[in-house]
Design a protein around this motif. Structure first.
Motif, PDB file in Angstrom:
ATOM      1  N   MET A 110       0.823  -1.197   0.000  1.00 36.21           N
ATOM      2  CA  MET A 110       0.000   0.000   0.000  1.00 36.21           C
ATOM      3  C   MET A 110       0.863   1.255   0.000  1.00 36.21           C
ATOM      4  N   ALA A 111       1.945   1.228   0.773  1.00 39.74           N
ATOM      5  CA  ALA A 111       2.846   2.377   0.825  1.00 39.74           C
ATOM      6  C   ALA A 111       3.535   2.596  -0.516  1.00 39.74           C
ATOM      7  N   LEU A 112       3.941   1.509  -1.183  1.00 36.55           N
ATOM      8  CA  LEU A 112       4.617   1.626  -2.473  1.00 36.55           C
ATOM      9  C   LEU A 112       3.675   2.138  -3.553  1.00 36.55           C
ATOM     10  N   CYS A 113       2.437   1.640  -3.549  1.00 39.05           N
ATOM     11  CA  CYS A 113       1.461   2.124  -4.528  1.00 39.05           C
ATOM     12  C   CYS A 113       1.151   3.606  -4.304  1.00 39.05           C
ATOM     13  N   GLY A 114       0.988   3.977  -3.032  1.00 43.47           N
ATOM     14  CA  GLY A 114       0.739   5.378  -2.727  1.00 43.47           C
ATOM     15  C   GLY A 114       1.889   6.267  -3.152  1.00 43.47           C
ATOM     16  N   LEU A 115       3.120   5.775  -2.968  1.00 42.57           N
ATOM     17  CA  LEU A 115       4.303   6.529  -3.366  1.00 42.57           C
ATOM     18  C   LEU A 115       4.308   6.779  -4.869  1.00 42.57           C
ATOM     19  N   SER A 116       3.967   5.751  -5.655  1.00 39.91           N
ATOM     20  CA  SER A 116       3.947   5.899  -7.117  1.00 39.91           C
ATOM     21  C   SER A 116       2.890   6.894  -7.564  1.00 39.91           C
ATOM     22  N   ILE A 117       1.714   6.825  -6.954  1.00 38.90           N
ATOM     23  CA  ILE A 117       0.635   7.746  -7.334  1.00 38.90           C
ATOM     24  C   ILE A 117       1.008   9.183  -6.992  1.00 38.90           C
ATOM     25  N   ARG A 118       1.549   9.398  -5.792  1.00 33.87           N
ATOM     26  CA  ARG A 118       1.922  10.761  -5.388  1.00 33.87           C
ATOM     27  C   ARG A 118       3.046  11.299  -6.249  1.00 33.87           C
ATOM     28  N   HIS A 119       3.970  10.429  -6.670  1.00 34.76           N
ATOM     29  CA  HIS A 119       5.085  10.861  -7.522  1.00 34.76           C
ATOM     30  C   HIS A 119       4.573  11.339  -8.875  1.00 34.76           C
ATOM     31  N   ILE A 120       3.593  10.630  -9.432  1.00 28.78           N
ATOM     32  CA  ILE A 120       3.063  11.012 -10.741  1.00 28.78           C
ATOM     33  C   ILE A 120       2.256  12.304 -10.642  1.00 28.78           C
ATOM     34  N   LEU A 121       1.441  12.414  -9.608  1.00 28.01           N
ATOM     35  CA  LEU A 121       0.586  13.592  -9.478  1.00 28.01           C
ATOM     36  C   LEU A 121       1.351  14.829  -9.025  1.00 28.01           C
ATOM     37  N   GLY A 122       2.363  14.642  -8.179  1.00 24.80           N
ATOM     38  CA  GLY A 122       3.091  15.781  -7.652  1.00 24.80           C
ATOM     39  C   GLY A 122       2.168  16.669  -6.831  1.00 24.80           C
ATOM     40  N   GLN A 123       2.309  17.984  -6.987  1.00 28.21           N
ATOM     41  CA  GLN A 123       1.483  18.934  -6.254  1.00 28.21           C
ATOM     42  C   GLN A 123       0.019  18.907  -6.702  1.00 28.21           C
ATOM     43  N   ARG A 124      -0.234  18.328  -7.870  1.00 25.65           N
ATOM     44  CA  ARG A 124      -1.604  18.291  -8.379  1.00 25.65           C
ATOM     45  C   ARG A 124      -2.503  17.361  -7.574  1.00 25.65           C
TER      46      ARG A 124
END
Length: 291
Positions: free
Chosen positions: A255-269
């Motif tokens: 869950m932490a790894l998936c969340g990390l990938s999503i936040r990395h792609i979205l950035g501040q958005r």
């Protein structure tokens, strides 16, 4: 839901790199998944005891603040002075934040780690952390690494290239290539530095301007207590310590790894587009509530 999420993220991924005036992103390496999760997690409470400098293991020329998170060196001449954290670690991956203004460093400003028996005061102006076999230090003014009284060379090392730069160099004759090792002039190190100690792997590295600059020291002793430490010769130098977070040797949760990938792609958005993700509200809240 997984396919819909992947399609949504790919449609919004920005392929152009972010511009930055910092000199450190080109020198960065990809952090491990454990470190990436720690760096993207909220830090522990500011009053955590792992954020305290030692009231005992310090030079008498270092004054300790009431909160124990800041030390200030007295204006004493011909003395090299050090201090270490109150608590060390024997295992796990750990990250501390050090705040040290470049204006208050002077020469021989060193950060690193030490064992319990590392000397913390010496006559004259010297690199104290890294002066013997009990400590490992990074001298911030010259960017040199020190251990056992020996300079081990500059840190960070060679410049990393993005794919487009590597292809350009491949097409360019070696005689005209402009990519070389780091310039001889030392890089100015900003106020905030993260110290990354992996006691399980026996490595020490640093994060500057959000960039992990690779391992600085390896083959550190295993199973012994290691402490963040600093040394200075500058009167009035103030250094603040804060423990941010840590992890065991176990791999991060999926869950932490998936969340990390999503936040990395979205950035501040992610703060404005999170409600558009094809995810249940509880997962959207999780992504927003993490660092």
């Amino acid at each position: 839901m997984g396919v819909s999420l992947s399609v949504w993220l790919c449609s919004r991924a920005d392929s152009s790199p972010l511009s930055s005036s910092s000199a450190f992103p080109p020198l960065a390496v990809l952090p491990s998944s454990r470190l990436a999760v720690i760096l993207n997690s909220f830090p522990v409470a500011p009053g955590d005891s792992r954020s305290h400098w030692s009231s005992v293991h310090r030079s008498p020329h270092f004054l300790l603040s009431t909160c124990k998170q800041e030390v200030t060196r007295s204006p004493v001449e011909l003395s090299s002075d050090g201090v270490r954290a109150d608590m060390g670690v024997k295992s796990g991956l750990h990250v501390w934040e050090l705040l040290w203004s470049p204006n208050d460093r002077g020469s021989h400003a060193v950060i690193g780690i030490s064992r319990q028996s590392c000397p913390l005061q010496a006559s004259g102006y010297n690199v104290l952390i890294g002066r013997d076999s009990q400590s490992w230090g990074w001298e911030l003014k010259t960017n040199q690494l020190w251990h056992a009284g020996q300079s081990l060379g500059p840190y960070p090392g060679t410049r990393r290239q993005c794919h487009s730069e590597a292809m350009e160099e491949f097409r360019t004759p070696p005689s005209t290539s402009s990519h070389t090792k780091v310039a001889q002039t030392a890089l100015p190190i900003p106020e905030r530095i993260l110290l990354v100690l992996d006691a399980d792997a026996g490595t020490l590295g640093f994060v500057v301007d959000g960039s992990f600059l690779d391992v600085a020291f390896k083959d550190l002793p295993r199973g012994v207590e290691l402490f963040p430490a600093v040394s200075s010769v500058r009167g009035g130098a103030s250094i603040r310590l804060r423990y941010l977070n840590g992890a065991t040797r176990d791999p991060p949760a999926l869950m932490a790894l998936c969340g990390l990938s999503i936040r990395h792609i979205l950035g501040q958005r992610r703060h404005t587009e999170m409600d558009k993700l094809p995810l249940p509200p509880c997962l959207q809240h999780y992504l927003l509530s993490t660092h």
